[in-house]
Design an enzyme around this catalytic site. Structure first.
Site, PDB file in Angstrom:
ATOM      1  N   HIS A   3      11.632  -8.940   5.078  1.00 48.57           N
ATOM      2  CA  HIS A   3      11.272  -7.522   4.953  1.00 48.57           C
ATOM      3  C   HIS A   3      12.102  -6.722   5.962  1.00 48.57           C
ATOM      4  CE1 HIS A   3       8.339  -4.227   6.297  1.00 48.57           C
ATOM      5  NE2 HIS A   3       8.710  -3.869   5.078  1.00 48.57           N
ATOM      6  N   HIS A  80      15.953   2.036   9.394  1.00 45.81           N
ATOM      7  CA  HIS A  80      14.496   1.924   9.326  1.00 45.81           C
ATOM      8  C   HIS A  80      13.965   2.703  10.530  1.00 45.81           C
ATOM      9  CE1 HIS A  80      10.578  -0.587   9.618  1.00 45.81           C
ATOM     10  NE2 HIS A  80      10.463   0.344   8.697  1.00 45.81           N
TER      11      HIS A  80
END
Length: 288
Positions: A3, A80
């Site tokens: 992830h 991110h």
């Protein structure tokens, strides 16, 4: 799978990503470097780089791409919350592994795009062509893709692209071919209920499917564990329950397909998922 696969590297000197809410932008503008150091503890979901992940057995990569505000070079970065490495460098690192291991196959899932215009997508598509060339498998029906098929065609890369651009490029698989339902919870029990329910409703025939064994912190979780970070506060504590769920899964059309996690080196996540493949072989033996 991993992830936020690229988050082993977070550039604390970079600006905050364009997808972050105003509260985060304000927090960083007030507290500067200190805020970014704290953010990194919650944004980094992996510690191993691409080569190490590949060596350990990871074959699915969750990739989120962004432009940088006011960047004269129009570079593309993994992102991110804060920015990670240049996309070109990451793709080349994966390609070096594939060149050394011609029977290995990877799934590259480009599922979030931030601050990207049409020409940025064109740049990324060209980058994929230049890096992987004929290693990329053109989009076909998912059930036609076997390792044997890929080996015969000498394909090693399946690229999933969650943007209408995918419809214009033969080697881009549309995003809906790789659904990844997200539980968005900090509670391991709720996560497991969600994972189980999503498998029961399971993928429409003809697509791949991701089970995200991932807990997502709320703002209050971050405040409480601000100095410790995601790994200590959430992932390590929940690991036994999450691994118990993984061990009890069955692969195949009505079961799990791709399983992703944070900090994939923790416990025996990778080896446990790989072992599930052997259950599939045993099932085939039973039916023939």
């Amino acid at each position: 799978g991993s992830h936020d696969s690229f988050s082993f590297y977070i550039d604390e000197a970079s600006p905050v990503g364009p997808e972050q809410p105003e509260t985060v932008q304000n927090f960083v503008s007030v507290f500067g470097t200190v805020a970014k150091k704290l953010m990194r503890k919650w944004l980094a979901t992996q510690t191993m780089n691409f080569t190490s992940q590949l060596g350990a057995g990871i074959r699915y990569f969750d990739l989120r791409i962004s432009t940088k505000p006011r960047d004269p070079d129009n570079e593309l970065y993994f992102a991110h919350g804060l920015f990670s490495a240049k996309v070109k460098e990451g793709l080349e690192e994966i390609n070096a592994f594939l060149a050394d291991h011609p029977k290995e196959v990877v799934f590259l899932d480009f599922n979030h795009f931030y601050g990207m215009q049409k020409y940025h997508h064109e740049k990324l598509v060209q980058m994929l062509k230049d890096t992987y060339g004929n290693k990329m498998c053109p989009a076909i029906f998912a059930h036609e893709v076997s390792l044997q098929y890929l080996w015969e065609k000498e394909h090693q890369v399946l690229v999933f692209y969650h943007s209408p651009v995918a419809l214009e490029v033969p080697f881009l698989w549309p995003g809906q071919m790789m659904p990844a339902p997200w539980a968005n919870t900090t509670d391991p029990e709720k996560l497991i209920q969600f994972l189980q329910a999503s498998i029961t409703e399971r993928r429409k025939k003809g697509s791949f499917f991701i089970s995200q064994v991932v807990l997502t912190p709320k703002a209050s979780t971050v405040v409480k564990g601000v100095a410790s970070g995601l790994r200590e506060t959430i992932t390590e504590r929940a690991l036994p329950a999450m691994m118990q769920w993984v061990r009890t899964q069955k692969p195949g059309e009505s079961g799990v397909n791709i399983i992703t996690a944070d900090f994939v080196e923790l416990g025996d996540f990778i080896s446990t998922v790989i072992k599930l493949n052997y259950a599939l072989e045993e099932g085939e033996d039973d039916t023939t």
